[in-house]
Design an enzyme around this catalytic site. Sequence first.
Site, PDB file in Angstrom:
ATOM      1  N   LYS A 275     -66.832  45.637 -48.005  1.00 48.39           N
ATOM      2  CA  LYS A 275     -66.105  44.786 -47.092  1.00 48.39           C
ATOM      3  C   LYS A 275     -65.879  45.462 -45.739  1.00 48.39           C
ATOM      4  O   LYS A 275     -65.646  44.812 -44.742  1.00 48.39           O
ATOM      5  CB  LYS A 275     -64.716  44.464 -47.683  1.00 48.39           C
ATOM      6  CG  LYS A 275     -64.743  43.708 -48.971  1.00 48.39           C
ATOM      7  CD  LYS A 275     -63.292  43.535 -49.489  1.00 48.39           C
ATOM      8  CE  LYS A 275     -63.320  43.032 -50.915  1.00 48.39           C
ATOM      9  NZ  LYS A 275     -61.986  43.117 -51.543  1.00 48.39           N
ATOM     10  N   GLY A 276     -65.925  46.799 -45.740  1.00 50.59           N
ATOM     11  CA  GLY A 276     -65.475  47.562 -44.575  1.00 50.59           C
ATOM     12  C   GLY A 276     -66.103  47.192 -43.243  1.00 50.59           C
ATOM     13  O   GLY A 276     -65.457  47.305 -42.206  1.00 50.59           O
TER      14      GLY A 276
ATOM     15  N   GLU B   8     -72.663  49.823 -41.030  1.00 47.44           N
ATOM     16  CA  GLU B   8     -71.737  50.483 -41.967  1.00 47.44           C
ATOM     17  C   GLU B   8     -70.464  50.874 -41.228  1.00 47.44           C
ATOM     18  O   GLU B   8     -70.517  51.254 -40.067  1.00 47.44           O
ATOM     19  CB  GLU B   8     -72.387  51.765 -42.501  1.00 47.44           C
ATOM     20  CG  GLU B   8     -72.967  51.649 -43.886  1.00 47.44           C
ATOM     21  CD  GLU B   8     -71.927  51.753 -45.002  1.00 47.44           C
ATOM     22  OE1 GLU B   8     -70.749  51.402 -44.788  1.00 47.44           O
ATOM     23  OE2 GLU B   8     -72.313  52.171 -46.100  1.00 47.44           O
TER      24      GLU B   8
ATOM     25  N   ASP C 117     -69.693  59.018 -45.272  1.00 51.20           N
ATOM     26  CA  ASP C 117     -68.928  60.180 -45.721  1.00 51.20           C
ATOM     27  C   ASP C 117     -69.921  61.154 -46.357  1.00 51.20           C
ATOM     28  O   ASP C 117     -70.569  61.934 -45.656  1.00 51.20           O
ATOM     29  CB  ASP C 117     -67.851  59.679 -46.696  1.00 51.20           C
ATOM     30  CG  ASP C 117     -66.892  60.750 -47.162  1.00 51.20           C
ATOM     31  OD1 ASP C 117     -67.087  61.916 -46.799  1.00 51.20           O
ATOM     32  OD2 ASP C 117     -65.935  60.435 -47.889  1.00 51.20           O
TER      33      ASP C 117
ATOM     34  N   PHE D 245     -59.232  61.221 -44.736  1.00 56.24           N
ATOM     35  CA  PHE D 245     -59.258  59.839 -45.190  1.00 56.24           C
ATOM     36  C   PHE D 245     -58.616  58.947 -44.139  1.00 56.24           C
ATOM     37  O   PHE D 245     -57.476  59.147 -43.749  1.00 56.24           O
ATOM     38  CB  PHE D 245     -58.530  59.688 -46.530  1.00 56.24           C
ATOM     39  CG  PHE D 245     -58.677  58.319 -47.110  1.00 56.24           C
ATOM     40  CD1 PHE D 245     -59.830  57.974 -47.803  1.00 56.24           C
ATOM     41  CD2 PHE D 245     -57.674  57.362 -46.942  1.00 56.24           C
ATOM     42  CE1 PHE D 245     -59.978  56.687 -48.328  1.00 56.24           C
ATOM     43  CE2 PHE D 245     -57.824  56.079 -47.464  1.00 56.24           C
ATOM     44  CZ  PHE D 245     -58.976  55.752 -48.158  1.00 56.24           C
ATOM     45  N   VAL D 246     -59.380  57.972 -43.658  1.00 53.91           N
ATOM     46  CA  VAL D 246     -58.888  57.103 -42.587  1.00 53.91           C
ATOM     47  C   VAL D 246     -58.838  55.642 -43.028  1.00 53.91           C
ATOM     48  O   VAL D 246     -59.549  55.238 -43.948  1.00 53.91           O
ATOM     49  CB  VAL D 246     -59.759  57.235 -41.316  1.00 53.91           C
ATOM     50  CG1 VAL D 246     -59.612  58.609 -40.688  1.00 53.91           C
ATOM     51  CG2 VAL D 246     -61.234  56.929 -41.609  1.00 53.91           C
TER      52      VAL D 246
ATOM     53  N   ASP E  64     -60.013  50.321 -45.714  1.00 51.55           N
ATOM     54  CA  ASP E  64     -58.789  50.063 -46.477  1.00 51.55           C
ATOM     55  C   ASP E  64     -58.266  51.276 -47.217  1.00 51.55           C
ATOM     56  O   ASP E  64     -58.971  52.265 -47.419  1.00 51.55           O
ATOM     57  CB  ASP E  64     -59.062  48.981 -47.531  1.00 51.55           C
ATOM     58  CG  ASP E  64     -59.876  49.526 -48.714  1.00 51.55           C
ATOM     59  OD1 ASP E  64     -60.913  50.171 -48.459  1.00 51.55           O
ATOM     60  OD2 ASP E  64     -59.457  49.337 -49.863  1.00 51.55           O
TER      61      ASP E  64
ATOM     62  N   ARG F 107     -56.972  47.036 -43.506  1.00 55.38           N
ATOM     63  CA  ARG F 107     -58.243  46.692 -42.853  1.00 55.38           C
ATOM     64  C   ARG F 107     -58.014  46.038 -41.493  1.00 55.38           C
ATOM     65  O   ARG F 107     -58.852  46.088 -40.613  1.00 55.38           O
ATOM     66  CB  ARG F 107     -59.045  45.720 -43.728  1.00 55.38           C
ATOM     67  CG  ARG F 107     -59.510  46.301 -45.058  1.00 55.38           C
ATOM     68  CD  ARG F 107     -60.502  45.347 -45.711  1.00 55.38           C
ATOM     69  NE  ARG F 107     -60.718  45.627 -47.114  1.00 55.38           N
ATOM     70  CZ  ARG F 107     -61.599  46.515 -47.589  1.00 55.38           C
ATOM     71  NH1 ARG F 107     -62.330  47.210 -46.762  1.00 55.38           N
ATOM     72  NH2 ARG F 107     -61.744  46.699 -48.884  1.00 55.38           N
TER      73      ARG F 107
END
Length: 186
Positions: free
Chosen positions: A45-46, A101, A105, A154-155, A161, A167
């Site tokens: 979903k990002g 994308e 990572d 971690f963002v 999310d 989001r």
Amino acid sequence: MDVLEDQIERVLISHEEIQEKVRELGERITADYSGRDLLLVGVLKGAFVLMADLSRHIRLPMEFDFMAVSSYGAATKTSGVVRILKDLDHEIADRDVLLVEDIVDSGLTLNYLLKNLRTRRPSSLEVCALMHKVEAQQVPLAIKYTGFEIPSVFVVGYGLDYAERFRNLPYVGTLRPEVYGGLPPG
Ligand code: 5GP
């Protein structure tokens, strides 16, 4: 902490910085794909927020498609085993495919997706990623369009999310440790 913003520790990339970068990327893509048969593929979903903003800076006729893959749960790490939850609606043979994308990572998800899409014989296949955690990358990848190189933290925000929330933040930031109970996800 009912207010979304109160849960953010630090803004890493501001709304203005993101908008400026996305405009720049859109202009590059417009120049590079002029006269070609562009298909933008968003990884759900990002990527939905980036996809919406980026596509409006690409001044070309083009089509859209989406894939959904399994990624981080609330507190698990990427394994390299990617499950396709939703496949593309259309064939991509002989198309110029640009995969959009949110973040790369370890690169394992993208590596899997690229291998999978290549078997479908597109005439070209490139990647546009808003963020890239270069230090965390585990497999060599050629990412043609990168927005920001960020450290291994971690963002959330701008499509990304934590437990399906955040989001809708217009910027990218880190969470206060109390939100995830001490240990950062990922
Ligand atoms: P990779 O396979 O490259 O390790 O991970 C890719 C996926 O993991 C991304 O598409 C995204 O869904 C998730 N991910 C990686 N880093 C982060 C992060 O910092 N925040 C969030 N929210 N998701 C991340």
